[in-house]
Design a protein around this motif. Sequence first.
Motif, mmCIF file in Angstrom:
data_model
loop_
_atom_site.group_PDB
_atom_site.id
_atom_site.type_symbol
_atom_site.label_atom_id
_atom_site.label_comp_id
_atom_site.label_asym_id
_atom_site.label_seq_id
_atom_site.Cartn_x
_atom_site.Cartn_y
_atom_site.Cartn_z
ATOM 1 N N ILE A 352 0.863 -1.174 0.000
ATOM 2 C CA ILE A 352 0.000 0.000 0.000
ATOM 3 C C ILE A 352 0.899 1.222 0.000
ATOM 4 O O ILE A 352 1.826 1.324 0.821
ATOM 5 C CB ILE A 352 -0.913 0.040 1.241
ATOM 6 C CG1 ILE A 352 -1.767 -1.222 1.337
ATOM 7 C CG2 ILE A 352 -1.786 1.279 1.230
ATOM 8 C CD1 ILE A 352 -2.818 -1.330 0.271
ATOM 9 N N THR A 353 0.662 2.154 -0.899
ATOM 10 C CA THR A 353 1.431 3.394 -0.920
ATOM 11 C C THR A 353 0.473 4.575 -0.856
ATOM 12 O O THR A 353 -0.689 4.483 -1.250
ATOM 13 C CB THR A 353 2.300 3.511 -2.182
ATOM 14 O OG1 THR A 353 1.446 3.687 -3.321
ATOM 15 C CG2 THR A 353 3.147 2.270 -2.378
ATOM 16 N N GLY A 354 0.961 5.671 -0.310
ATOM 17 C CA GLY A 354 0.124 6.863 -0.209
ATOM 18 C C GLY A 354 0.866 7.971 0.502
ATOM 19 O O GLY A 354 2.103 7.977 0.573
ATOM 20 N N SER A 355 0.120 8.882 1.081
ATOM 21 C CA SER A 355 0.728 10.026 1.747
ATOM 22 C C SER A 355 -0.159 10.487 2.894
ATOM 23 O O SER A 355 -1.360 10.193 2.934
ATOM 24 C CB SER A 355 0.947 11.179 0.759
ATOM 25 O OG SER A 355 -0.301 11.594 0.212
ATOM 26 N N VAL A 356 0.450 11.183 3.836
ATOM 27 C CA VAL A 356 -0.255 11.771 4.973
ATOM 28 C C VAL A 356 -0.081 13.281 4.913
ATOM 29 O O VAL A 356 1.043 13.783 4.744
ATOM 30 C CB VAL A 356 0.293 11.233 6.314
ATOM 31 C CG1 VAL A 356 -0.415 11.919 7.480
ATOM 32 C CG2 VAL A 356 0.125 9.731 6.401
ATOM 33 N N HIS A 357 -1.185 14.013 5.065
ATOM 34 C CA HIS A 357 -1.169 15.478 5.087
ATOM 35 C C HIS A 357 -1.619 15.956 6.462
ATOM 36 O O HIS A 357 -2.611 15.459 7.008
ATOM 37 C CB HIS A 357 -2.102 16.039 4.012
ATOM 38 C CG HIS A 357 -1.787 15.546 2.629
ATOM 39 N ND1 HIS A 357 -0.849 16.142 1.819
ATOM 40 C CD2 HIS A 357 -2.274 14.485 1.926
ATOM 41 C CE1 HIS A 357 -0.778 15.486 0.674
ATOM 42 N NE2 HIS A 357 -1.633 14.475 0.707
#
Length: 480
Positions: A352-357
Motif C-alpha cells: 500500500i502506498t500513499g501520503s499523509v497530510h
Amino acid sequence: EFDFFNEPIEEGAMVFAPGAADGSEWEVSCFGIEGESFYASLENKKNGYQYGYLWGTINEDRSRISNASLDYWGDMNGTFGSITGNRVSLIESEFIADLNPMFGSSPRYPVPVSPRDLLPELNAWNRPLPGTVGNGLEQDATLGGIVPEMTQKEWTILGNLQPAENKQWAEIHPVQIMNGWVGFWLDEQWILSDLTEDVCEDIQDIPGADIRDLFMGYNIDCLHGCIVLDEIPAEGHYHYEVLLSYSPLDPSAPDSLKIVVEIENGVFYSAQLLHRVQEYGWNYWENKGLIDADCDLNMIHFKVPFGMIPSYLWGRYVTVNSSWGTYPWVLETADKNPTHIQLCFMETTTQITGSVHYKGHIGSPIYVQIYSDPLEPDDSMISSVMLTEPGDFVLPGLGLGATGYLRAFTHLFGFDPLDMDALQISTFVPFTQYQHTISQIHLTLEMPEVLRLNVWTFGALHFPHREEVFAFDAIAGGVY
C-alpha cells in the motif's frame, strides 16, 4: 512435601475422602506464611472444576502443620478441620546475583554496565528475540556476570520468547505424497523448531504436551501440515491447534484461521477448521467443517482442502499450541508458541502506498498502520511505519482479496513516551487488496475544532462499528 495424618489429605497430595470426591488430586496455586500462620490456594483440574483454601498453623522451622482447615467448592462444597501433617522432604532453590558489574566494580567491567546493554534484540514488533538477551554485551546471557548461572535457553523459557522471520510457503512435491499424506518433509517446509522443556515443570513429564517441530506446505489440492512431538500420548485427551493470522500481535484477529486436531487415548479423535469472523461488531470462531488428520509414532498430520479456506494465505503469522487433560471438557494449556514467523507467497507480495497530510504538525511522530479489527486496531495491527513528518509512506499490504483498514494518527500536543495514551488525532479508511499494489491513498489529519464560549456547534458523530460516549466537566453558569 508434607505427609498428612488424616483425611482429606494423604501423602503430600490433596485427596478427598471416599464419598466426597474420591481420588481428586490438587495443586497448590498460591502459598504464603505470615508468622505462625500459613495459607494455600488449591486447584483441581483433573476430576472436574474444584477449588480449595487451606489455612492453619505452621511451626518455627516449617516442619509441622497443625490446626488446619480446608474449605472447598466447585462441583462439590464443604469444609474439613483438624488437619495436621509433618514435612517429609524439602527442596531448596538458590538464586545467585552479582551487582558489581552495574557499579563498575568487577575486573571484567571496570566501567558500569549500561542497563541498555542488558536488553535483548527486539523484532519489528518490539518483542524480544530468543538467544539475544544481553545484546549490548555480545549476547551474554549472564548479563556481564550479574546472573552468572543464566543461559539463553533459560531466558527463552522464562519469557516464552518467540522467533521472528519471513518464510515462503513451500510446495509439496508429488514424490512426498504417500497414501494421501506427506511421507517425508523437506528443509524448506520446516516452519518452527520449538525448545523442549519450555512447558510448566509439573507437566514436563507428560508425553505429548511439549511441541518439538512444525512443518507446513501446499500442493494443488491442500494445505498440509505436521506437528512433531516427543511421542503420541497413550492416555488422556490432547488438543493441538495451528493458527494463521494476518496480525503478528493477535492470533485471533479477524480473518484468522485455526486448525484444531484432537487426540484421545493415543488415537486420532477429530479435526476441524475454524475461521475468525467479524459481524455486527462481534468476533467469533466460525466452524468451517471437519478436515482430515491422523497420528503415528510422534507425528500429527493434517490437511485442509483449499476449497474450505475462506480467505487468502499470504502474510500469515503462525501460532502453534497444545493443551491436555483427563477429559476433553477440562483442558490445561501446555505449550504456547505465538511466533512472529510470517509465511508468504513470493509471487503475491502486496503493498500500500500513499501520503499523509497534516497542516498542524508540530514535530510529533506520525504513525501509519494497517489493521484488521476496527474495534482493536492496536491488537490486530498487520504492518506499521513511523513518519517524522507528513509525507509519503509504503506499507506491506494484505493478501489478495482481503479487507482491512488503514489509519494515520499522531499525538495532538506532542509525543510523550511516559504518556502513550495522551490525546491523539487520527483518521482511517477501509480498503480491499484487489491488486498487488494499491497506490495514492491520501490520509489527512486535521486539528480538532475549538468549542468557543456561548457559540453553538452543530453536527453529527458517525461510528460504523460502535458508539462512543463523550464527556466533559461542566462549570455552573456556563453554556455548553
